[in-house]
Motif scaffolding. Structure first.
Motif, PDB file in Angstrom:
ATOM      1  N   ALA A  23       0.823  -1.210   0.000  1.00  0.00           N
ATOM      2  CA  ALA A  23       0.000   0.000   0.000  1.00  0.00           C
ATOM      3  C   ALA A  23       0.854   1.256   0.000  1.00  0.00           C
ATOM      4  O   ALA A  23       1.886   1.327   0.637  1.00  0.00           O
ATOM      5  N   ILE A  24       0.380   2.243  -0.750  1.00  0.00           N
ATOM      6  CA  ILE A  24       1.100   3.511  -0.800  1.00  0.00           C
ATOM      7  C   ILE A  24       0.170   4.620  -0.350  1.00  0.00           C
ATOM      8  O   ILE A  24      -1.017   4.606  -0.630  1.00  0.00           O
ATOM      9  N   GLY A  25       0.731   5.546   0.337  1.00  0.00           N
ATOM     10  CA  GLY A  25      -0.075   6.623   0.869  1.00  0.00           C
ATOM     11  C   GLY A  25      -0.336   7.704  -0.152  1.00  0.00           C
ATOM     12  O   GLY A  25       0.303   7.778  -1.189  1.00  0.00           O
ATOM     13  N   GLN A  26      -1.290   8.531   0.137  1.00  0.00           N
ATOM     14  CA  GLN A  26      -1.615   9.663  -0.725  1.00  0.00           C
ATOM     15  C   GLN A  26      -0.383  10.554  -0.901  1.00  0.00           C
ATOM     16  O   GLN A  26       0.323  10.866   0.031  1.00  0.00           O
ATOM     17  N   GLY A  27      -0.123  10.902  -2.187  1.00  0.00           N
ATOM     18  CA  GLY A  27       0.998  11.777  -2.487  1.00  0.00           C
ATOM     19  C   GLY A  27       2.259  11.058  -2.896  1.00  0.00           C
ATOM     20  O   GLY A  27       3.202  11.682  -3.331  1.00  0.00           O
ATOM     21  N   GLN A  28       2.286   9.703  -2.789  1.00  0.00           N
ATOM     22  CA  GLN A  28       3.481   8.970  -3.160  1.00  0.00           C
ATOM     23  C   GLN A  28       3.440   8.510  -4.606  1.00  0.00           C
ATOM     24  O   GLN A  28       4.413   8.623  -5.323  1.00  0.00           O
ATOM     25  N   GLY A  29       2.329   7.941  -5.039  1.00  0.00           N
ATOM     26  CA  GLY A  29       2.182   7.516  -6.417  1.00  0.00           C
ATOM     27  C   GLY A  29       2.902   6.215  -6.702  1.00  0.00           C
ATOM     28  O   GLY A  29       3.603   5.662  -5.865  1.00  0.00           O
ATOM     29  N   CYS A  30       2.716   5.712  -7.911  1.00  0.00           N
ATOM     30  CA  CYS A  30       3.377   4.495  -8.334  1.00  0.00           C
ATOM     31  C   CYS A  30       3.998   4.717  -9.695  1.00  0.00           C
ATOM     32  O   CYS A  30       3.360   5.279 -10.579  1.00  0.00           O
ATOM     33  N   GLN A  31       5.239   4.286  -9.851  1.00  0.00           N
ATOM     34  CA  GLN A  31       5.991   4.468 -11.089  1.00  0.00           C
ATOM     35  C   GLN A  31       6.264   3.104 -11.695  1.00  0.00           C
ATOM     36  O   GLN A  31       6.787   2.214 -11.033  1.00  0.00           O
ATOM     37  N   VAL A  32       5.889   2.917 -12.967  1.00  0.00           N
ATOM     38  CA  VAL A  32       6.169   1.697 -13.689  1.00  0.00           C
ATOM     39  C   VAL A  32       7.002   2.061 -14.897  1.00  0.00           C
ATOM     40  O   VAL A  32       6.537   2.789 -15.783  1.00  0.00           O
ATOM     41  N   GLN A  33       8.236   1.590 -14.947  1.00  0.00           N
ATOM     42  CA  GLN A  33       9.147   1.978 -16.009  1.00  0.00           C
ATOM     43  C   GLN A  33       8.912   1.154 -17.268  1.00  0.00           C
ATOM     44  O   GLN A  33       8.530  -0.012 -17.203  1.00  0.00           O
TER      45      GLN A  33
END
Length: 598
Positions: A23-33
């Motif tokens: 889980a990621i918190g608000q404001g962190q986002g997820c990056q998929v290269q």
């Protein structure tokens, strides 16, 4: 048919437990290269699949039932949409107890749909238009009118164990013979049926008329591979494999007995499949290996005959830990695309919001094995229509989402025009899931509302048929929601959809770019695709009821200056081609935008 209903909620809990670890918190986002601009992808990796429910797509002979010639007559519509491949729900010979998912002959066409020559004409026309045709492969069961089952009932040589048979057990108190276990079928009630002629019970995880094939019998395994090869030789481009979770059941013990399932507490209805666990009748490891074997059949066909890859799409509503195994492992290729239903199941449980959209995407991308291709599904013939579940105001935004995210996408017929569910009375109900209930609860189970005929025009019978009736009643909004009206409109769901597909096919960024996404607020969801030396594509969706002004630098510090609007949702008052400040972007309620760097 599908592994659907409340059972998905139980499975989803397992998947969400996995999600908590990532889980990621608000404001962190997820990056998929991405792997770079020069990456070469196979056709299916960025394909736009379009599901056709043949009975409801287009009728060519006036009997009120869609057919193959009707589909052929509308292939140019699919080409105009930008579709890569059309997946046809079952078209094989069938008594139609479950509308084609009960197959009496896996090697022939259902007469009311047409003939083998009609099918070959469809394949020929599709190839002329550079469209691929995918067939529905139904491996778990056949019809009880199939010759295999009739021979098995008679214990003919080679067919004795083609299906799952059992003597049952005798009740010590009553002295009466009873089913071997308490297992329940999807369509309500016991999963065992007594056959008087054979004097045994047979397993049927769907309707009584759909006996389960026995995949522990090598003859069955080879027979179903023969089915695949037959249709590959007829020119199909692959298969969508139906209902994989129940393909295998647990092995019996040394005495030949199967274990009972335990009560879940999820429902008080003892006939509902959710009343019991499905530990012994779903998600067995043997199902994974069987998919690997089918992939080998497809790969061997390409190796021998050449041509494009044939694709294998797998239907499962199972938890992520099980579903992801269908992709394959380090030594073996599995399904090209196990269907990703998270944009359905997560929202069904929690409702639609930016946060739940992020959860749904995380649940797939954070569990998907490296080097595999994601896919995105909004609906199908077993779930209420996307526009009815998400709300008509959000259908454009959801279509934008699946077109911007990396990988392949799947559209169920009508999602491109914003079709909604039809109103089906108990008297008009024909779906066996609904018919096996009663007038008080049938709406919980019936799948008829999402299967109403396609709406081509606002005229007689929505342009679906020239005949006097349709096999299911039309949805009530067909006079305003139809292809003809939306093609003529200056701005419509259909035109938005076509713009999205065209952008996706032409944009190197959407084909090969890296992906970042974030629920910027509870209501605002943002996704960015970027690629070196190519324009960045940004999608912004407001799932809330209030206008929000956002600073996209909070999402990506590189998004500064102005962005140009490429595509807007139907209710948006903005204009394509206009530029907007990334630092002060105002997004109205239910508004969805696709923008690009200049």
């Amino acid at each position: 048919m599908s592994v659907t209903g409340n059972q998905t909620v139980i499975r989803l809990r397992l998947g969400l437990l996995t999600l908590l670890l990532f889980a990621i918190g608000q404001g962190q986002g997820c990056q998929v290269q991405s792997s770079g601009a020069a990456e070469t992808k196979d056709w299916w990796e960025t394909a736009q699949f379009y599901q056709i429910y043949p009975r409801s797509f287009k009728d060519s002979d006036g009997d009120g039932i869609g057919d193959l010639n009707g589909i052929t007559s509308k292939l140019e519509y699919l080409k105009d949409l930008g579709v890569t491949a059309a997946w046809l729900s079952p078209i094989f010979a069938s008594p139609m107890v479950d509308f084609g998912y009960d197959i009496s002959d896996f090697f022939d066409i259902q007469p009311e749909y047409g003939t083998l020559d009609d099918f070959r004409a469809l394949i020929k026309k599709a190839k002329e238009l550079d469209l691929k045709i995918i067939l529905d492969f139904v491996p778990n069961h056949s019809s009880d009118e199939n010759e295999w089952f009739k021979k098995s009932v008679k214990r003919e040589k080679g067919y004795e164990d083609y299906y799952v048979w059992h003597d049952g057990k005798v009740n010590a108190e009553t002295g009466k013979r009873e089913p071997p276990t308490n297992w329940l079928q999807y369509f309500r009630g016991t999963a065992w049926e007594w056959n008087e002629e054979r004097q045994q019970y047979y397993l049927h995880q769907f309707a009584v008329q759909q006996p389960d094939l026995n995949y522990r019998n090598p003859l069955v395994v080879e027979q179903m591979k023969r089915v695949l090869r037959y249709w590959l030789n007829e020119g199909v481009a692959g298969f969508r494999c139906d209902a994989l979770p129940p393909l295998f059941e647990v092995l019996p013990d040394a005495d030949g007995q199967y274990p009972d399932e335990t009560v879940t507490g999820a429902t008080d209805d003892p006939d509902d499949r959710d009343y019991l666990t499905t530990t012994y009748i779903e998600d067995r490891p043997e199902s994974i290996d069987m998919v690997y074997q089918w992939r080998t059949v497809l790969d061997d066909h390409k190796r021998i005959y050449g041509g494009d890859s044939s694709v294998l799409l797998i239907e499962t509503y199972s938890a992520a830990w099980f579903t992801m195994q269908f992709y394959g492992n380090r030594t073996t290729e599995g399904a090209h695309l196990p269907f990703n239903f998270n944009l359905i199941t997560v929202m069904d449980q929690k409702g639609l919001s930016a946060q739940t959209v992020q959860e749904a995407i995380d649940l797939w991308l954070k569990n998907m094995p490296a080097g595999r291709t994601p896919n995105w599904v909004l609906g199908n013939h077993d779930k209420r229509r996307a526009a009815s579940r998400y709300g008509v105001d959000h259908i454009d935004g959801m279509n934008m989402l699946v077109m911007i995210l990396p990988g392949a996408s799947v559209t169920y017929q009508g999602e491109e025009i914003g079709m909604t569910d039809g109103e089906i009375s108990w008297e008009d109900t024909v779906d066996p899931w609904g018919c096996n209930s009663n007038p008080d609860i049938y709406e919980m189970y019936t799948r008829d509302p999402e299967r109403t005929p396609f709406q081509w025009t606002g005229g007689s019978n929505a342009g679906f048929t020239d005949g006097p009736t349709t096999w299911l009643p039309l949805a009530g909004d067909y006079e305003t929601v139809n292809v003809e009206t939306e093609l003529a409109a200056e701005h419509s769901h259909l035109k938005i959809y076509k713009m999205l597909v065209a952008l996706r096919k032409s944009s190197k960024t959407l084909q090969n770019g890296s992906t970042k996404y974030l629920a910027l607020t509870e209501d605002i969801f943002v996704v960015r695709r970027s690629l070196a030396n190519s324009p960045t594509i940004v999608g912004v969706i407001n799932f809330g009821s209030e206008t929000k002004t956002i600073d996209l630098r909070e999402f990506d510090k590189n998004l500064s200056g102005n962005l140009q609007l490429l595509v807007r949702s139907l209710a948006s008052t903005k204009s394509e081609g206009t530029t907007f400040s990334a630092q002060m972007l105002s997004v109205d309620p239910a508004e969805a935008l696709v923008l690009t760097t200049q």
